[in-house]
Each structure stands twice: as structure tokens, then as C-alpha cells.
Design a protein around this motif. Structure first.
Motif, PDB file in Angstrom:
ATOM      1  N   THR A  83       0.850  -1.185   0.000  1.00  0.00           N
ATOM      2  CA  THR A  83       0.000   0.000   0.000  1.00  0.00           C
ATOM      3  C   THR A  83       0.884   1.232   0.000  1.00  0.00           C
ATOM      4  O   THR A  83       2.032   1.182   0.453  1.00  0.00           O
ATOM      5  N   ARG A  85      -0.724   4.046   1.207  1.00  0.00           N
ATOM      6  CA  ARG A  85      -1.484   4.883   2.121  1.00  0.00           C
ATOM      7  C   ARG A  85      -0.572   5.372   3.235  1.00  0.00           C
ATOM      8  O   ARG A  85       0.277   4.627   3.729  1.00  0.00           O
ATOM      9  N   ARG A  96      -6.113  -0.851   2.442  1.00  0.00           N
ATOM     10  CA  ARG A  96      -4.768  -0.729   1.867  1.00  0.00           C
ATOM     11  C   ARG A  96      -4.779  -0.134   0.455  1.00  0.00           C
ATOM     12  O   ARG A  96      -3.894   0.651   0.104  1.00  0.00           O
ATOM     13  N   ASN A  97      -5.744  -0.520  -0.351  1.00  0.00           N
ATOM     14  CA  ASN A  97      -5.792  -0.037  -1.732  1.00  0.00           C
ATOM     15  C   ASN A  97      -7.229   0.254  -2.151  1.00  0.00           C
ATOM     16  O   ASN A  97      -8.132  -0.542  -1.862  1.00  0.00           O
ATOM     17  N   THR A 233      -5.926   4.660  -5.076  1.00  0.00           N
ATOM     18  CA  THR A 233      -4.690   4.009  -5.514  1.00  0.00           C
ATOM     19  C   THR A 233      -4.554   4.074  -7.021  1.00  0.00           C
ATOM     20  O   THR A 233      -3.468   4.349  -7.558  1.00  0.00           O
ATOM     21  N   ASN A 351       2.566   0.739  -6.433  1.00  0.00           N
ATOM     22  CA  ASN A 351       2.956   1.036  -5.053  1.00  0.00           C
ATOM     23  C   ASN A 351       4.470   1.037  -4.866  1.00  0.00           C
ATOM     24  O   ASN A 351       5.001   1.741  -4.010  1.00  0.00           O
TER      25      ASN A 351
END
Length: 374
Positions: A83, A85, A96-97, A233, A351
Motif C-alpha cells: 500500500t 497509504r 490498503r488499496n 490508488t 505502489n
């Protein structure tokens, strides 16, 4: 054999997408050595990793060639979904995504793609949620067979939160679960945008590897609200092969490519690529043209995530509340599984190689007259 021997050998095994070796990427854990027996765990960047077998064989070969040709090698896998984030974010802190599934126009099967993408990621071992952000034409209640059901409320830290429904192992929320399906949602833009913000801030999504968001067709208020509310994302663009759909898909790509938004395109998926009758599974009829989505991906230098055939069982499953990923059509299931794997790979590379996700800057309103005058 020693732990250092094993690590040195595995430092020759590359993670194909990230372009570095497993040891440098800190993906090797829990090495156990007993005589000629060695086992270790490789931590993948996503549960839906399509390269698992390739990595496994490369690890076994490296140990046998560089350490001990008589070794018995056990490669275990776990995953820690990557991720970008930032820690401590207030909005969807445990997700996470966030993947937005978009299309430039309606009628290209975007909701079908979003639903089966979510299910395919879940089948790969990921924790997945599906948010139906198509306020005016919600499809999730029908496609998942939850028409008439209502989500519950739960108090969390003194605040009332909506608890998503769960079906086929994924979490679901749609405006269609909150209003009577016989009533039209006649809302102006600000009300629709407010609903999207509430779907993000007032819903208990909890811990997810992927939150898939089925966006309305086109480019408008709801899209801007989403990217200004949550750090997306990336975006999956759905198109069909014909020129009309491709022209509208380009508008979607252009929207998210604007400097103010800076939302990466995860890739393009071509839906209804060809028709395959059930009684002639080897036959392909290119009703809407051929490989238009692939050409579009090449034109914009965007990952091409695959082709989904036009099969009667996809429509039947959606109408009956049993998405194709839960059905018996092996060919179409495989197409969606390969699509989900390609999307997961693209997200992992995004990512690894791009900056942290951010909410978009506020886009200033511009009058039509002033645009014409430019």
C-alpha cells in the motif's frame, strides 16, 4: 547448509515485477534447516500474485544449484498486500488499496467487471469490499442477490456506522440497499456527492486489502467527489472494442490524467471482446471489432489487463444474483482471474514505483462560455 547460504542463493531470485531480488526486498522469512531439508516463506506483495509458481520454481532451483543439489526444498507463501497509504489517515484507515472502476460511457459492462474483479481478488485470498457508487443506476443488489436486504447500524466510538452486507466473502454497499428499488433516485449533484462521502466516512469497511468502487459512467461530480475525499490508488478503465466506446474511454483516461487529479491508471480491461456460444466454446466472433482496447492501451502506454468474452452465462448470472466468478463457466472465470491477477500486479508495481496516494486538489468550476472562448 546455513541460513546465510540460503539467503545468498535466494539473492539470485528476482521478483519479476519489481526488478529486485527477494532478499533485497525482504521477502524471505522463517528459514528452517534440518539436514538436507530446508523450508522458508516468501512474502508476496498481493495474495492474488499470478507469478507464485514461477517464484517457487526459481527458489528451488537456486537452492539446489548454489547450495545443495540433494536438498529437499519447501517454499511456503504468505502475503502482505502493498500500500502507499500514509499511516494515521482518517479516511478508510484500514483499507490498503482503493480501486475505482470507470468507463467513459454506459453499457460496457462496468458493473459486471467491478463485481467479478472484487470476487476474483477475494478468491486469491485478499480481503475485499465492493462499493456501488453508481447512485442513479445501482446494480450490486441485483448482481449479488441481495435485493430488499438492508444493512445494519453499529455504534463505533460514539458514532453510528453502517455495516456493509457480506456476500460470497466480500463486503457490499450500494444506494440500492438503502432506498426502495421502485423509486428513482432524483438527486442533484451535491446530494449524490454527499452520499458518496458518507459511503466512505460513515461505513464500517474495517480492514481490507482492496476496496473496489463501481463508479457511474462518464466524468462528473461523483468522480471528482471521490478523488477529493479519498486517496485513490488507481483506476481501471473498462471499454469494449468498438470505436464509440474507445472514444469515450479516452475521456476517462484524460480526466484522471489531469494535473489536479494525479490518479494513476492501473490498466484497461476490454469487455465483450468476442462472442463465444456455449455449444461452440472454441469459436470466437468479434461482433464489436477486434482488440480496440489493446490498441488504446498501447496508444497511451497503459497496462492492458486482458479481454473478457461476451458469454450468455455472464448475463444470466448477473440477473440471477450469482456472478460468473461463482458459477460454472470455467473459460470466463479464467478470464476474470487473469484480469484480477494482472490488476493486482499493476497495483503492486504502482505502489513500488510511485509516490504515496493523496486526495486530489479541489478543481475550480469553469463556465461553459469561458471554455468556448478559449
Amino acid at each position: 547448509m546455513t541460513t546465510d547460504d540460503i539467503l545468498k542463493a535466494l539473492s539470485n531470485v528476482q521478483e519479476p515485477d519489481l526488478g529486485k531480488d527477494l532478499v533485497t526486498l525482504n521477502m524471505v522469512k522463517d528459514i528452517v534447516i534440518e539436514g538436507n531439508y530446508v523450508s522458508f516463506t516468501v512474502v508476496l506483495t498481493t495474495p492474488a500474485c499470478p507469478l507464485k509458481d514461477m517464484i517457487k520454481n526459481a527458489c528451488i532451483n537456486a537452492v539446489k544449484l548454489l547450495v545443495n543439489k540433494e536438498a529437499t526444498v519447501q517454499v511456503n507463501f504468505t502475503s502482505n498486500t502493498t500500500t502507499k497509504r500514509k499511516e494515521g489517515e482518517a479516511v478508510l484507515p484500514k483499507v490498503r488499496n482503493i480501486i475505482a472502476v470507470v468507463s467513459g460511457k454506459g453499457g460496457v459492462g462496468k458493473s459486471t467487471v467491478a463485481a467479478n474483479l472484487a470476487l476474483a481478488l477475494s478468491h486469491g485470498g485478499a480481503k475485499v469490499g465492493l462499493m456501488d457508487a453508481d447512485i442513479y443506476g445501482p446494480s450490486v443488489p441485483i448482481m449479488f442477490g441481495v435485493r430488499g436486504e438492508r444493512p445494519m447500524m453499529k455504534e463505533v466510538d460514539g458514532k453510528g456506522m453502517i455495516v456493509p452486507l457480506e456476500r460470497y466473502g466480500i463486503k457490499l454497499l450500494s444506494i440500492g440497499l438503502l432506498v426502495d428499488e421502485k423509486n428513482a433516485v432524483v438527486w442533484r449533484g451535491p446530494m449524490a456527492s454527499s452520499a458518496i462521502r458518507q459511503f466512505v466516512t460513515d461505513v464500517l469497511w474495517d480492514e481490507l486489502d482492496y476496496l473496489v468502487i463501481d463508479m457511474p459512467p462518464g466524468t462528473g461530480d461523483i468522480h471528482l467527489t471521490l478523488v477529493q475525499t479519498v486517496p485513490v490508488t488507481g483506476v481501471v478503465v473498462v471499454t469494449t472494442p468498438q470505436d464509440v466506446a474507445l472514444a469515450d474511454a479516452k475521456k476517462g483516461i484524460a480526466m484522471f490524467g489531469q494535473a489536479q487529479l494525479k490518479v494513476p491508471i492501473i490498466g484497461i480491461i476490454e469487455n465483450m471482446s468476442y462472442f463465444t456460444p456455449a455449444e461452440l466454446p472454441e469459436n470466437r466472433y468479434y461482433i464489436f471489432g477486434k482488440e480496440g482496447g489493446k490498441r488504446l492501451a498501447e496508444e497511451y502506454d497503459i497496462p492492458f489487463l486482458g479481454q473478457i468474452p461476451l458469454v450468455q452465462s455472464i448475463r444470466e448470472g448477473g440477473d440471477q444474483g450469482v456472478p460468473i466468478m461463482m458459477g460454472d463457466d470455467a473459460i470466463t472465470k479464467k478470464a476474470f482471474e487473469e484480469f484480477a491477477a494482472a490488476a493486482a500486479r499493476s497495483i503492486s508495481m504502482r505502489n513500488a514505483n510511485m509516490s504515496a496516494t493523496e486526495v486530489a486538489e479541489v478543481v475550480e468550476e469553469v463556465g461553459i462560455a469561458s471554455k468556448i472562448g478559449e
